[in-house]
Enzyme design. Sequence first.
Site, mmCIF file in Angstrom:
data_model
loop_
_atom_site.group_PDB
_atom_site.id
_atom_site.type_symbol
_atom_site.label_atom_id
_atom_site.label_comp_id
_atom_site.label_asym_id
_atom_site.label_seq_id
_atom_site.Cartn_x
_atom_site.Cartn_y
_atom_site.Cartn_z
ATOM 1 N N GLU A 39 19.849 20.052 -56.471
ATOM 2 C CA GLU A 39 18.479 19.920 -56.533
ATOM 3 C C GLU A 39 18.109 20.905 -57.954
ATOM 4 O OE1 GLU A 39 14.134 20.707 -54.276
ATOM 5 O OE2 GLU A 39 15.847 21.484 -53.582
ATOM 6 N N LYS A 49 10.255 13.362 -55.486
ATOM 7 C CA LYS A 49 10.053 14.134 -54.089
ATOM 8 C C LYS A 49 8.935 14.044 -53.548
ATOM 9 C CE LYS A 49 11.495 18.391 -51.924
ATOM 10 N NZ LYS A 49 11.836 20.012 -52.144
ATOM 11 N N CYS A 86 15.957 17.307 -50.707
ATOM 12 C CA CYS A 86 15.900 18.418 -49.944
ATOM 13 C C CYS A 86 15.019 18.232 -48.813
ATOM 14 C CB CYS A 86 15.571 19.499 -50.738
ATOM 15 S SG CYS A 86 15.853 21.104 -50.153
#
Length: 282
Positions: free
Chosen positions: A43, A116, A153
């Site tokens: 990430e 995300k 994540c």
Amino acid sequence: MPVVRVAITQTTWTGDKESMIAKHEQFARDAAAQGAQIICFQELFYGPYFGITEDPKYYDYAEPADGPTVQRFQKLAKELGIVMVLPIYEEDQPGVYYNTAVVVEKDGTILGKYRKHHIPHLDKFYEKFYFRPGNLGYPVFDTSAGKIGVYICYDRHFPEGWRELGLNGAEIVFNPNATKPGLSNRLWDLEQATAAAANGYFVAAPNRVGTEDNEYGDLAVTFYGTSQFADPQGNFVGERGSNEKEEVVIRDLDLDMIRQVRNQWQFYRDRRPDSYAAITKP
């Protein structure tokens, strides 16, 4: 091409952007030399994990999804003949930023991007200061190394997105991370494998490793690496990566296993979307 060789990487912040980019270029070269057909970095791979603090100076790390860093890796992808998943800090326009992964085909073409969706605001994960929530859905990219999706994540705590990626046809889902010890330790052992089993696909999860005290001093956290692959039965594919040092983790994934497992466990047949009323309520 049922068997795909896949690479994921983990490293610690070096202290400057250029050396991080150079390090990841070498990771790609090393992976390609070992026959990898696709590689995914951790990430926000070219910077520190700046969610540790709330500081507007880190907005300067944002770039367009077709900006200079992505362009540099487009050329490298074409040179090496390898698909790349590039987790970047995306600037859509000044003041509008996303935590994004750009997918580049082996000929250097940008296939698209994932933003995300789930943005945490927890102790030393102050991401709402830096990112808007994703708004591009759950795309699956038909690459020369298979049909791939991305989940980033904190996303991994939300099973709905994993399922969306499966329904959209993903064979491999990459989940780049910046994950540290604390509440997540047990979840890290479970979530990727559970998602892979529940959805009948492979999961590849790179994670940062080491302490970024060269950026944050006493505020720094220690990321625990252990980058991992999980198969459609929920088993780890080989050993997990180191919990202390940088590493390129490469595994062969047999995509034929997806059909075999789904024929044994008919989760897609037996799901009941007509009954899941509460899930879709805002």
